[in-house]
Write an enzyme that holds these catalytic residues in place. Sequence first.
Site, PDB file in Angstrom:
ATOM      1  CG  ASP A  40      -1.891   1.120   1.256  1.00 24.22           C
ATOM      2  OD1 ASP A  40      -2.864   1.053   0.486  1.00 24.22           O
ATOM      3  OD2 ASP A  40      -1.707   2.065   2.042  1.00 24.22           O
ATOM      4  CG  ASN A  48      -5.337  10.623  -5.764  1.00 26.33           C
ATOM      5  OD1 ASN A  48      -4.702  10.767  -6.783  1.00 26.33           O
ATOM      6  ND2 ASN A  48      -5.982   9.513  -5.488  1.00 26.33           N
ATOM      7  CG  ASP A  57      -5.491   7.828 -12.529  1.00 22.82           C
ATOM      8  OD1 ASP A  57      -5.785   7.339 -11.411  1.00 22.82           O
ATOM      9  OD2 ASP A  57      -6.348   8.254 -13.337  1.00 22.82           O
ATOM     10  CD  GLU A  83      -4.368   3.822  -1.534  1.00 17.43           C
ATOM     11  OE1 GLU A  83      -4.460   4.055  -0.321  1.00 17.43           O
ATOM     12  OE2 GLU A  83      -5.319   3.977  -2.313  1.00 17.43           O
TER      13      GLU A  83
END
Length: 177
Positions: A40, A48, A57, A83
Amino acid sequence: MARLDPLTGQLNRRAFLDGAAEERARAERYNTGIAFLFMDLDHFKRLNDSYGHDAGDEVLRSFSSLVHERLRSVDTLCRWGGEEFIAMLKNVDRDGTIAAAERIRRGVETHAFVLPDGRSVHLTVSIGVSHASGSGIEISEQIKRADEALYKAKNRGRNRVEYLENAAGTSSRARAS
């Protein structure tokens, strides 16, 4: 195409689990090890929120490529969701599993992720590891153990590898940066 994650090009969860079931049978038949690395990206939401979803992305695509390059050709990588990624390592022992996880962790830590606008960011990854060999391997249990180890890594400061021993789930071994 239905077996691949459209963003990263890695296996999706269903395809990964199908392959894991096949590998479990092989590991039991030949008494070899099978391991799972649950990964992770640390503080991904902050990325983000700060740079936008296009940047997120791009980081996910770069991260999946970076991890894929650090795995052996026989190993399998999957975008689990968001993620989170999971890798299945085949015919591997405990020490080899931990070494692979550390190789990924260090690779992410030192990598400059280039964003669509040309800026770069540095991220870290937390990794939970499980390993099993012999008969009676339960894929869902091994994935659950790797996920538990991942949460330990997050709770113990992130940017680290946590390994849960296969026995009864009572002992753990930590590797920190």
